[in-house]
Design an enzyme around this catalytic site. Structure first.
Site, PDB file in Angstrom:
ATOM      1  N   GLY A 163       0.844  -1.186   0.000  1.00 25.87           N
ATOM      2  CA  GLY A 163       0.000   0.000   0.000  1.00 25.87           C
ATOM      3  C   GLY A 163       0.877   1.233   0.000  1.00 25.87           C
ATOM      4  O   GLY A 163       2.064   1.165   0.357  1.00 25.87           O
ATOM      5  N   CYS A 175       7.093  -0.141   6.570  1.00 28.02           N
ATOM      6  CA  CYS A 175       6.604   1.002   5.796  1.00 28.02           C
ATOM      7  C   CYS A 175       7.704   1.484   4.861  1.00 28.02           C
ATOM      8  O   CYS A 175       8.868   1.544   5.254  1.00 28.02           O
ATOM      9  CB  CYS A 175       6.216   2.127   6.765  1.00 28.02           C
ATOM     10  SG  CYS A 175       5.651   3.622   5.942  1.00 28.02           S
ATOM     11  N   HIS A 199      -3.236   1.265   8.130  1.00 24.17           N
ATOM     12  CA  HIS A 199      -1.870   1.794   8.020  1.00 24.17           C
ATOM     13  C   HIS A 199      -1.838   2.989   7.049  1.00 24.17           C
ATOM     14  O   HIS A 199      -1.281   4.044   7.373  1.00 24.17           O
ATOM     15  CB  HIS A 199      -0.939   0.676   7.541  1.00 24.17           C
ATOM     16  CG  HIS A 199       0.488   1.090   7.336  1.00 24.17           C
ATOM     17  ND1 HIS A 199       1.539   0.581   8.076  1.00 24.17           N
ATOM     18  CD2 HIS A 199       1.048   1.967   6.456  1.00 24.17           C
ATOM     19  CE1 HIS A 199       2.673   1.144   7.662  1.00 24.17           C
ATOM     20  NE2 HIS A 199       2.408   1.990   6.679  1.00 24.17           N
ATOM     21  N   GLU A 200      -2.461   2.838   5.884  1.00 25.86           N
ATOM     22  CA  GLU A 200      -2.422   3.908   4.868  1.00 25.86           C
ATOM     23  C   GLU A 200      -3.237   5.122   5.304  1.00 25.86           C
ATOM     24  O   GLU A 200      -2.842   6.261   5.058  1.00 25.86           O
ATOM     25  CB  GLU A 200      -2.908   3.393   3.509  1.00 25.86           C
ATOM     26  CG  GLU A 200      -2.106   2.229   2.915  1.00 25.86           C
ATOM     27  CD  GLU A 200      -0.601   2.442   2.926  1.00 25.86           C
ATOM     28  OE1 GLU A 200      -0.144   3.605   2.846  1.00 25.86           O
ATOM     29  OE2 GLU A 200       0.134   1.444   3.050  1.00 25.86           O
ATOM     30  N   HIS A 256      -1.314   7.422   7.462  1.00 22.20           N
ATOM     31  CA  HIS A 256      -0.419   8.341   6.726  1.00 22.20           C
ATOM     32  C   HIS A 256      -1.129   9.663   6.422  1.00 22.20           C
ATOM     33  O   HIS A 256      -0.508  10.723   6.459  1.00 22.20           O
ATOM     34  CB  HIS A 256       0.035   7.719   5.401  1.00 22.20           C
ATOM     35  CG  HIS A 256       1.212   6.792   5.539  1.00 22.20           C
ATOM     36  ND1 HIS A 256       2.438   7.213   6.011  1.00 22.20           N
ATOM     37  CD2 HIS A 256       1.358   5.474   5.246  1.00 22.20           C
ATOM     38  CE1 HIS A 256       3.285   6.186   6.001  1.00 22.20           C
ATOM     39  NE2 HIS A 256       2.656   5.122   5.547  1.00 22.20           N
TER      40      HIS A 256
HETATM   41 NI    NI Z   1       3.501   3.214   5.364  1.00 23.65          NI
END
Ligand code: NI
Length: 191
Positions: free
Chosen positions: A88, A135, A177-178, A181
């Site tokens: 991702g 990441c 997770h994305e 961000h």
């Molecule tokens: Ni990441």
């Protein structure tokens, strides 16, 4: 003269409230051709500050622009870079502070990457479970993070149509997770 002033006012207005990508965003999207983009890294102090900022909403006009098509293609190439493959990627990781993410759909046939515009999680369902994460912006660190196993996602598709979807398992973890961000959060914040 009055007409000229009106024209100038209209032009300035158009620029001020124009909903396309900004000039600096267009520069980043077009930077050094059309291939893999530079991924911002926490190892770099300037990048680190950018990764910690909140991203901004995407307009329909942006989505329909040439720049979006190029950004989409370049993000795809970047997340599939054979030298650093990801599952991702979020637009701020390539220096575009907009609410755009690409997620590999392990819950779909063929495991395609899909793009989600202005995504938000509207419901967390079930239990949290710990799983290993890394990441592209955090070199050489992996760690266990607790994530919800099921989420209800609301987003705009690439036609700017609002949609909702229930996502489960590892794919739900990637979304969390994305989405972090886009809020300037990184998985290492949970370690
Ligand atoms: Ni990441």
């Amino acid at each position: 003269m009055k007409r000229l002033l009106l024209m100038i006012a209209a032009t300035v207005g158009l620029v001020a409230c124009g909903e396309g990508f900004t000039a600096s965003e267009r520069d980043v999207i077009h930077a050094s051709g059309d291939g893999i983009m530079r991924v911002l890294s926490i190892a770099d102090p300037t990048d680190s500050l950018l990764l910690r900022k909140e991203s901004l909403p995407v307009s329909e006009q942006m989505l329909r622009s040439e720049e979006y098509a190029l950004l989409r293609e370049r993000m795809l190439q970047t997340v599939q870079n054979p030298e650093a493959v990801g599952v991702g990627i979020a637009a701020p990781q390539v220096g575009v502070r907009r609410n755009i993410i690409a997620v590999q759909r392990f819950d779909k046939e063929g495991e395609p990457f899909e793009f989600f515009i202005n995504p938000e999680i509207v419901e967390f369902i079930g239990e949290k479970e710990a799983g290993g994460e890394g990441c592209l912006s955090v070199p050489e660190i992996r760690g266990d993070v607790e994530r919800w196993q099921t989420i209800r996602l609301r987003y705009r598709d690439e036609q700017f149509v609002e949609r909702e979807e229930l996502v489960e398992g590892f794919t739900a973890v990637i979304f969390q997770h994305e989405l972090d961000h886009l809020d300037g959060k990184l998985f290492i914040d949970y370690l």
